[in-house]
Design a protein around this motif. Sequence first.
Motif, PDB file in Angstrom:
ATOM      1  N   CYS A  33     -40.185 -10.730 -19.927  1.00 58.25           N
ATOM      2  CA  CYS A  33     -40.944 -11.667 -20.779  1.00 58.25           C
ATOM      3  C   CYS A  33     -39.850 -12.478 -21.003  1.00 58.25           C
ATOM      4  N   HIS A  34     -39.105 -12.516 -21.327  1.00 55.58           N
ATOM      5  CA  HIS A  34     -37.693 -13.697 -21.675  1.00 55.58           C
ATOM      6  C   HIS A  34     -37.759 -14.415 -20.895  1.00 55.58           C
ATOM      7  N   LEU A  35     -37.481 -14.451 -18.954  1.00 51.93           N
ATOM      8  CA  LEU A  35     -37.613 -15.650 -18.434  1.00 51.93           C
ATOM      9  C   LEU A  35     -38.885 -15.990 -18.188  1.00 51.93           C
ATOM     10  N   VAL A  36     -40.065 -15.885 -18.860  1.00 49.01           N
ATOM     11  CA  VAL A  36     -41.234 -16.150 -18.659  1.00 49.01           C
ATOM     12  C   VAL A  36     -41.454 -17.384 -19.423  1.00 49.01           C
ATOM     13  N   GLU A  37     -41.035 -17.005 -20.713  1.00 50.34           N
ATOM     14  CA  GLU A  37     -41.008 -17.313 -22.267  1.00 50.34           C
ATOM     15  C   GLU A  37     -39.616 -18.852 -21.730  1.00 50.34           C
ATOM     16  N   GLU A  38     -38.836 -18.980 -20.783  1.00 51.93           N
ATOM     17  CA  GLU A  38     -37.407 -19.658 -20.556  1.00 51.93           C
ATOM     18  C   GLU A  38     -38.125 -21.083 -19.281  1.00 51.93           C
ATOM     19  N   THR A  39     -38.498 -20.739 -18.706  1.00 48.23           N
ATOM     20  CA  THR A  39     -39.240 -21.176 -17.177  1.00 48.23           C
ATOM     21  C   THR A  39     -40.694 -21.743 -17.639  1.00 48.23           C
ATOM     22  N   GLY A  40     -41.684 -20.860 -18.267  1.00 44.67           N
ATOM     23  CA  GLY A  40     -42.710 -21.253 -17.954  1.00 44.67           C
ATOM     24  C   GLY A  40     -43.371 -20.441 -17.202  1.00 44.67           C
ATOM     25  N   ALA A  41     -42.707 -19.795 -15.921  1.00 45.13           N
ATOM     26  CA  ALA A  41     -43.568 -19.319 -14.861  1.00 45.13           C
ATOM     27  C   ALA A  41     -44.418 -18.401 -14.977  1.00 45.13           C
ATOM     28  N   LYS A  42     -45.292 -17.931 -14.281  1.00 42.83           N
ATOM     29  CA  LYS A  42     -45.735 -16.823 -14.360  1.00 42.83           C
ATOM     30  C   LYS A  42     -44.982 -15.798 -14.283  1.00 42.83           C
ATOM     31  N   GLN A  43     -46.022 -14.142 -14.927  1.00 39.05           N
ATOM     32  CA  GLN A  43     -45.043 -12.891 -14.349  1.00 39.05           C
ATOM     33  C   GLN A  43     -45.033 -12.583 -13.492  1.00 39.05           C
ATOM     34  N   THR A  44     -45.520 -12.789 -12.243  1.00 38.30           N
ATOM     35  CA  THR A  44     -45.884 -12.547 -11.002  1.00 38.30           C
ATOM     36  C   THR A  44     -44.871 -13.285 -10.119  1.00 38.30           C
ATOM     37  N   ASN A  45     -44.837 -14.137 -10.482  1.00 40.18           N
ATOM     38  CA  ASN A  45     -43.985 -14.811  -9.801  1.00 40.18           C
ATOM     39  C   ASN A  45     -42.204 -15.573 -10.088  1.00 40.18           C
TER      40      ASN A  45
END
Length: 104
Positions: A33-45
């Motif tokens: 969830c942090h990485l999704v927030e930081e990168t804007g990428a989709k969770q599955t990616n």
Amino acid sequence: MVMSVENDVIRLLADPLRARIVELLAREALCVCHLVEETGAKQTNISNHLRALREAGLVETEPCGRFVYYRLRPEPLERLAAHYAELADAVRRTYTRDTRRACP
């Protein structure tokens, strides 16, 4: 010759999103969830990239309640850095204008 582990690391880090994930994990352990927030990428990616990084031994997991945190392992990066440091040292020691191979 670069060992296969280093080749894997080079190949993985060539992807901009994976390189960004590694940069973020170098500062702190993070969950998806942090990485999704930081990168804007989709969770599955993000999850797919983390799986590739984990399989290559670059990251390890740390369960924390219902979340899984990812932590960067320094050893693969240190081996890669050491390999390129050795190449740089070889160039400094041996490469001069007089070390050119003669053409046939």
